[in-house]
Each structure stands twice: as structure tokens, then as C-alpha cells.
Scaffold this motif. Structure first.
Motif, PDB file in Angstrom:
ATOM      1  N   ASP A   1       3.823  -5.573  10.457  1.00 40.34           N
ATOM      2  CA  ASP A   1       3.068  -6.173  11.550  1.00 40.34           C
ATOM      3  C   ASP A   1       2.204  -5.118  12.244  1.00 40.34           C
ATOM      4  OD1 ASP A   1       2.410  -8.514  12.818  1.00 40.34           O
ATOM      5  OD2 ASP A   1       4.057  -8.469  14.257  1.00 40.34           O
ATOM      6  N   ILE A   2       2.738  -3.895  12.338  1.00 41.33           N
ATOM      7  CA  ILE A   2       1.992  -2.801  12.972  1.00 41.33           C
ATOM      8  C   ILE A   2       0.895  -2.287  12.053  1.00 41.33           C
ATOM      9  CG2 ILE A   2       2.147  -0.454  13.893  1.00 41.33           C
ATOM     10  CD1 ILE A   2       5.103  -1.067  14.571  1.00 41.33           C
ATOM     11  N   ILE A   3       1.275  -1.910  10.839  1.00 42.62           N
ATOM     12  CA  ILE A   3       0.316  -1.271   9.928  1.00 42.62           C
ATOM     13  C   ILE A   3      -0.796  -2.229   9.525  1.00 42.62           C
ATOM     14  CG2 ILE A   3       1.563  -1.821   7.791  1.00 42.62           C
ATOM     15  CD1 ILE A   3      -0.185   1.501   8.555  1.00 42.62           C
ATOM     16  N   GLY A   4      -0.498  -3.539   9.525  1.00 42.79           N
ATOM     17  CA  GLY A   4      -1.513  -4.506   9.129  1.00 42.79           C
ATOM     18  C   GLY A   4      -2.394  -4.974  10.266  1.00 42.79           C
ATOM     19  N   CYS A   5      -1.786  -5.218  11.435  1.00 43.41           N
ATOM     20  CA  CYS A   5      -2.511  -5.925  12.494  1.00 43.41           C
ATOM     21  C   CYS A   5      -2.892  -5.078  13.708  1.00 43.41           C
ATOM     22  CB  CYS A   5      -1.689  -7.129  12.956  1.00 43.41           C
ATOM     23  SG  CYS A   5      -1.423  -8.365  11.656  1.00 43.41           S
ATOM     24  N   CYS A   6      -2.349  -3.879  13.843  1.00 42.00           N
ATOM     25  CA  CYS A   6      -2.734  -3.025  14.973  1.00 42.00           C
ATOM     26  C   CYS A   6      -3.795  -2.034  14.511  1.00 42.00           C
ATOM     27  CB  CYS A   6      -1.521  -2.287  15.540  1.00 42.00           C
ATOM     28  SG  CYS A   6      -1.944  -1.222  16.944  1.00 42.00           S
ATOM     29  N   SER A   7      -5.049  -2.412  14.631  1.00 41.24           N
ATOM     30  CA  SER A   7      -6.137  -1.576  14.121  1.00 41.24           C
ATOM     31  C   SER A   7      -6.259  -0.257  14.872  1.00 41.24           C
ATOM     32  CB  SER A   7      -7.464  -2.337  14.199  1.00 41.24           C
ATOM     33  OG  SER A   7      -7.733  -2.731  15.539  1.00 41.24           O
ATOM     34  N   VAL A   8      -5.885  -0.230  16.145  1.00 39.24           N
ATOM     35  CA  VAL A   8      -6.000   0.993  16.931  1.00 39.24           C
ATOM     36  C   VAL A   8      -4.838   1.949  16.651  1.00 39.24           C
ATOM     37  CG1 VAL A   8      -4.713   0.189  18.963  1.00 39.24           C
ATOM     38  CG2 VAL A   8      -6.548   1.861  19.248  1.00 39.24           C
ATOM     39  N   CYS A   9      -3.752   1.433  16.076  1.00 36.03           N
ATOM     40  CA  CYS A   9      -2.551   2.249  15.863  1.00 36.03           C
ATOM     41  C   CYS A   9      -2.722   3.264  14.742  1.00 36.03           C
ATOM     42  CB  CYS A   9      -1.357   1.356  15.542  1.00 36.03           C
ATOM     43  SG  CYS A   9      -0.853   0.286  16.907  1.00 36.03           S
ATOM     44  N   GLY A  10      -3.396   2.867  13.660  1.00 30.49           N
ATOM     45  CA  GLY A  10      -3.550   3.750  12.515  1.00 30.49           C
ATOM     46  C   GLY A  10      -3.689   2.954  11.239  1.00 30.49           C
TER      47      GLY A  10
ATOM     48  N   PRO B   1       0.674  11.730  -1.136  1.00 30.46           N
ATOM     49  CA  PRO B   1      -0.434  11.207  -0.335  1.00 30.46           C
ATOM     50  C   PRO B   1      -1.608  10.714  -1.179  1.00 30.46           C
ATOM     51  CG  PRO B   1       0.407  13.215   0.653  1.00 30.46           C
ATOM     52  CD  PRO B   1       1.090  13.073  -0.680  1.00 30.46           C
ATOM     53  N   ALA B   2      -1.685  11.158  -2.434  1.00 30.54           N
ATOM     54  CA  ALA B   2      -2.764  10.698  -3.313  1.00 30.54           C
ATOM     55  C   ALA B   2      -2.681   9.196  -3.572  1.00 30.54           C
ATOM     56  CB  ALA B   2      -2.719  11.458  -4.639  1.00 30.54           C
ATOM     57  N   THR B   3      -1.499   8.601  -3.364  1.00 29.56           N
ATOM     58  CA  THR B   3      -1.331   7.158  -3.591  1.00 29.56           C
ATOM     59  C   THR B   3      -1.772   6.329  -2.389  1.00 29.56           C
ATOM     60  OG1 THR B   3       0.948   7.120  -2.736  1.00 29.56           O
ATOM     61  CG2 THR B   3       0.657   7.636  -5.074  1.00 29.56           C
ATOM     62  N   PHE B   4      -2.063   6.978  -1.267  1.00 31.28           N
ATOM     63  CA  PHE B   4      -2.360   6.239  -0.038  1.00 31.28           C
ATOM     64  C   PHE B   4      -3.700   5.506  -0.099  1.00 31.28           C
ATOM     65  CE2 PHE B   4       0.331   9.422   2.667  1.00 31.28           C
ATOM     66  CZ  PHE B   4       1.461   8.996   1.994  1.00 31.28           C
ATOM     67  N   PHE B   5      -4.630   5.987  -0.934  1.00 27.24           N
ATOM     68  CA  PHE B   5      -5.948   5.351  -1.013  1.00 27.24           C
ATOM     69  C   PHE B   5      -5.832   3.902  -1.483  1.00 27.24           C
ATOM     70  CE2 PHE B   5      -6.896   9.897  -1.482  1.00 27.24           C
ATOM     71  CZ  PHE B   5      -7.906  10.052  -0.547  1.00 27.24           C
ATOM     72  N   GLU B   6      -5.060   3.696  -2.537  1.00 29.03           N
ATOM     73  CA  GLU B   6      -4.894   2.343  -3.077  1.00 29.03           C
ATOM     74  C   GLU B   6      -4.219   1.433  -2.057  1.00 29.03           C
ATOM     75  OE1 GLU B   6      -2.795   0.049  -6.900  1.00 29.03           O
ATOM     76  OE2 GLU B   6      -2.816   2.247  -6.783  1.00 29.03           O
ATOM     77  N   ALA B   7      -3.215   1.969  -1.359  1.00 32.57           N
ATOM     78  CA  ALA B   7      -2.514   1.177  -0.350  1.00 32.57           C
ATOM     79  C   ALA B   7      -3.453   0.790   0.789  1.00 32.57           C
ATOM     80  CB  ALA B   7      -1.322   1.960   0.188  1.00 32.57           C
TER      81      ALA B   7
ATOM     82  N   THR C   1      -3.778  -5.289   4.950  1.00 35.27           N
ATOM     83  CA  THR C   1      -4.414  -6.446   5.576  1.00 35.27           C
ATOM     84  C   THR C   1      -3.516  -7.008   6.666  1.00 35.27           C
ATOM     85  OG1 THR C   1      -5.420  -8.611   5.149  1.00 35.27           O
ATOM     86  CG2 THR C   1      -3.418  -8.098   3.941  1.00 35.27           C
ATOM     87  N   CYS C   2      -4.103  -7.731   7.587  1.00 37.02           N
ATOM     88  CA  CYS C   2      -3.340  -8.371   8.663  1.00 37.02           C
ATOM     89  C   CYS C   2      -3.086  -9.826   8.278  1.00 37.02           C
ATOM     90  CB  CYS C   2      -4.116  -8.302   9.981  1.00 37.02           C
ATOM     91  SG  CYS C   2      -3.278  -9.134  11.355  1.00 37.02           S
ATOM     92  N   MET C   3      -1.827 -10.181   8.168  1.00 38.79           N
ATOM     93  CA  MET C   3      -1.461 -11.547   7.811  1.00 38.79           C
ATOM     94  C   MET C   3      -0.586 -12.124   8.922  1.00 38.79           C
ATOM     95  SD  MET C   3       0.270 -12.907   4.267  1.00 38.79           S
ATOM     96  CE  MET C   3      -1.019 -12.094   3.318  1.00 38.79           C
TER      97      MET C   3
END
Length: 435
Positions: A209-218, A260-266, A271-273
Motif C-alpha cells: 500500500d505504501i510502495i504503490g500508492c504513496c508517491s511522496v514516500c519513495g 539493486p540491479a533488479t530494482f529497475f524491473e520492479a 503501481t497503485c491498486m
């Protein structure tokens, strides 16, 4: 006259070929053109074939060179990291043991691009200031101040004080997304929600919920747990875990921890659902939200505001408040006592610290960076974890007990102990919130 006409007719026949001769000439011309076209096509095919062969040879050579280079780099990296592990295990000075982790990485730049909405960040800073000026925060500060430091135990484990809160023992796995800030913040939120309910609320709250929908968080390149906890206050968090409203969706198969090289694909898939997964039938997304009262930082820090990262503003903090009340700033022992009181009375907090290369190979004991020289050159990234306790080593030095986000099979069953004496100068950050 007739003869002349005949001659004229003969001349006419010589000057103008018959239809049969004309047809033959046209046929020969077409045949010649066709042969030329076939020759040209053959030459073109040969050229294309040669180019294809050259391309294949070059491509194969490039792939081979790349394979050899990657293999050599991996071998060199492994040798370097194995040497680092041996240094730790062979030194009589170290207080911890390392075990070579094939997923360990060396310090390098990954070229992550960070974006900031300055207006949104400034709004969060203003909200944090208002939290700090609230009557609830004043009561909170009084409770911390009135709790006698001599009553703080030398050793503490939140799992033992609140055994009815299973979230405290939960070891998450952030997988192929740099979401440690969201994972740690959601863990603190889950723990404190359970503690506040006297063990009746046992669900995990959703880091998704944080990583997807809080755009200001990161995002999947990193973020700020204080903003994530402020989001918990403002927007609330739904349940997470495998069978909650919003389960964690990022790949866990890329390593322990993932590079960390895998973070680009993630990041591309992030997305925010705002709806619950199909198997969660208890409530709708909006009805599944759980809220905190206010969020705050423990240790003095600032927050980056501008998109270019150059403008930073200070945020009010617990230890900053007590520093302002004293003629001299709190020493390390005094400010650690305040953080201990916070955990002892209210539950876990987050902690952000710089991770050196050797930390990824931690196995047991009390971690301290080793060797001490060249620490800055070995920092892989800043990492956020969840503090659930502390202790005192045989030599009387302090350590924190923390839950990492690399899964149960990393380190000491997913946990680690850390002495932060050599890291204090970097400005470690501790964040939390009150339900």
C-alpha cells in the motif's frame, strides 16, 4: 514506277523490322534484363549473407567477450568478497561471524534516478511539525521524560514483552525492490497497532500500500520511512501479508538479498491498486484502512525538499526536543536511553544506517564494520530495518537487536545485532508513530 515502289517497300522492310523480329528483340532484351536482375539479386544475397555471417560472428564474439568479462568480474568479485569474509572470521578484533553469501555485492553506482514533488514534500514536513505541536505529542514527551532511565533494562526483546503480537517476530523479504523503507515502516505499524490493541489486532499491514500508492514516500530505488509513517496517519494502511487485502507483489526469487540491479524491473511494474485481492472478502479496500494518530522522528535529521536534492529542511524530533531543554546536548548513552524508552513503552521503531559490503555476509554475533579503514568506499546503500530490542555485550558495549528485510534465511534467522558506535557520525535515523 512499280519498280520504284518495290524498292521503296524493300527499303521499308529493312528500316522497320517485322513483328516477328521485333518480338524476338523484345524477348532477348527482357531475358537480358532478367539475367541481370538475377545476377544482381544473387550478388545482393551473397552480400547480405556475408553481412549476416559477419554480424553473427561479431555478435557471438561480443557475447563471448561479455560472458568472459562477466565471468571474470564475478570471479574477481567473489574473490574480493570471500577475502573480506575471511578477514572478518580470522580477526581477533571482530565480534561477529560472516558466511559467504553468493548474493553479496560490491559498492557501485546503479544510476538510480530520484524524483521529488517539492510541494508534496513541503506539505508532509508541515504535517510533521503540526504532529509535534499537538497535545498528544506533549503527553508523549512527558511520558518519556518521566520514565526513569535507571529502569531501562540492559537487555530487551519486544517479542518477549508482547508475545501476543506475532508481527514482531515476522521477518519480511523485500525481494527485487528497494522498498526497505516501506517494509520497515509497515512492520512498525503492524507491531504498534497490535500492541495498542492489547494483542487483539494481529494482522500485518501492507507495505504494498505504501510502495504503490504513496508517491511522496519513495519507490523501488528507496524512500523515507518517516513519510511512510506519515502516510499511515493521513491515508491509513490496509492489511497485507499473503492473504490480506494488498499482499506484497515483488519478485522474491532474485536473491537473499536481491541485487539493486533488479530494482529497475520492479520499478517499471510498481503501481497503485486501490482494491483488495480476490481471496480477501472481509472488507473493501477503503473499509480496510487502519490509521495512526501522529508520526515522528527520534533523532535530529533533515528532509530533502527540492527535486535536485540540494535543499533540505530540518524536521522536529524527540531527541532534538530534549537537546533544546538542556544546556548541553545529550551524549550517545543519553539519546540511546530515550530510544530504548520509546521501544520499551510503545514498541519497535525503524532505523536507517549505511550498509557496507561485509554486512550482507553477516551470520551471527554483534555486527561492527570491519575493517574500519575504507568504510565509506564499501557502502553499498542506505538500508532501513526494524528495531525490536537491544542488549549489552560481554565487554559492556551496547548493541541494537533488529529485524532485517532479507527473509528468514539471511543472517541469524532474519535478525541481526549491531553496534553502531562507528556509524553514529553518519546520522542514523529512527522513525515511528503512535496509534
Amino acid at each position: 514506277m512499280r519498280r520504284r515502289v518495290a524498292l521503296d517497300n524493300d527499303e521499308h522492310d529493312e528500316m522497320y523490322p517485322t513483328d516477328k523480329e521485333q518480338t524476338r528483340t523484345t524477348f532477348e532484351t527482357r531475358s537480358r534484363r532478367k539475367r541481370l536482375a538475377q545476377v544482381a539479386a544473387t550478388i545482393a544475397s551473397v552480400i547480405l549473407l556475408l553481412l549476416a555471417v559477419l554480424g553473427l560472428v561479431y555478435g557471438s564474439f561480443y557475447l563471448y567477450r561479455r560472458y568472459v568479462t562477466d565471468a571474470n568480474d564475478k570471479r574477481d568479485n567473489d574473490e574480493y568478497l570471500r577475502k573480506l569474509v575471511r578477514q572478518v572470521n580470522d580477526s581477533p578484533e571482530t565480534t561477529w561471524k560472516a558466511k559467504f553469501n553468493k548474493f553479496g555485492v560490491k559498492n557501485r553506482s546503479y544510476g538510480f534516478k530520484y524524483t521529488r514533488n517539492q510541494t508534496a514534500v513541503e506539505e508532509y514536513v508541515e504535517q510533521i511539525r503540526k504532529f509535534f505541536e499537538s497535545d498528544a505529542m506533549k503527553r508523549h514527551l512527558d511520558e518519556l521524560e518521566n520514565f526513569n532511565s535507571s529502569d531501562v533494562p540492559k537487555n530487551f526483546d519486544a517479542r518477549q514483552k508482547w508475545p501476543n503480537c506475532p508481527s514482531i517476530s515476522n521477518v519480511p523479504n523485500q525481494g527485487g525492490c528497494g522498498s526497505c523503507f516501506a517494509v520497515a515502516a509497515a512492520g512498525v505499524a503492524s507491531d504498534r497497532a497490535c500492541i495498542h490493541s492489547n494483542g487483539t489486532f494481529k494482522s500485518l499491514l501492507s507495505e504494498e500500500d505504501i510502495i504503490g500508492c504513496c508517491s511522496v514516500c519513495g519507490n523501488c530505488y528507496g524512500g523515507d520511512p518517516l513519510k511512510a509513517l506519515t502516510y499511515w496517519v493521513n491515508q491509513g494502511l490496509v492489511t497485507g501479508g499473503r492473504d490480506g487485502c494488498r499482499p506484497y507483489s515483488f519478485d522474491l526469487s532474485c536473491g537473499v538479498p536481491c541485487s539493486p540491479a533488479t530494482f529497475f524491473e520492479a520499478e517499471e511494474k510498481r503501481t497503485c491498486m486501490k482494491r483488495c485481492q480476490n481471496i480477501y472478502y472481509q472488507q473493501k479496500y477503503e473499509e480496510d484502512k487502519h490509521f495512526a494518530t501522529f508520526a515522528y522522528s527520534m533523532y535530529p535529521r533533515s528532509m530533502t525538499v527540492s527535486p535536485d536534492g540540494k535543499e533540505r529542511v530540518k524536521v522536529p524530533t524527540i531527541i532534538g526536543h530534549f537537546n533544546d531543554k538542556k544546556t548541553e546536548k545529550l551524549n550517545v548513552t543519553e539519546y540511546r536511553d530515550i530510544i530504548k524508552k520509546e521501544i520499551l513503552l510503545y514498541g519497535p521503531t525503524t532505523m536507517a544506517f549505511p550498509v557496507p559490503e561485509e554486512f550482507l555476509h553477516y551470520s551471527s554475533g554483534v555486527f561492527r564494520p570491519y575493517p574500519t579503514d575504507g568504510f565509506d568506499d564499501r557502502i553499498v546503500y542506505w538500508h532501513v530495518v526494524r528495531l525490536i530490542g537491544w542488549g549489552e555485550s560481554d565487554d559492556g558495549t551496547h548493541y541494537w537487536l533488529a529485524v532485517n528485510s532479507f527473509g528468514n534465511h539471511w543472517g541469524d534467522n532474519g535478525l541481526f545485532k549491531i553496534n553502531t558506535d562507528d556509524m553514529e557520525k553518519y546520522g542514523l535515523e529512527y522513525e515511528t508513530a503512535v496509534v
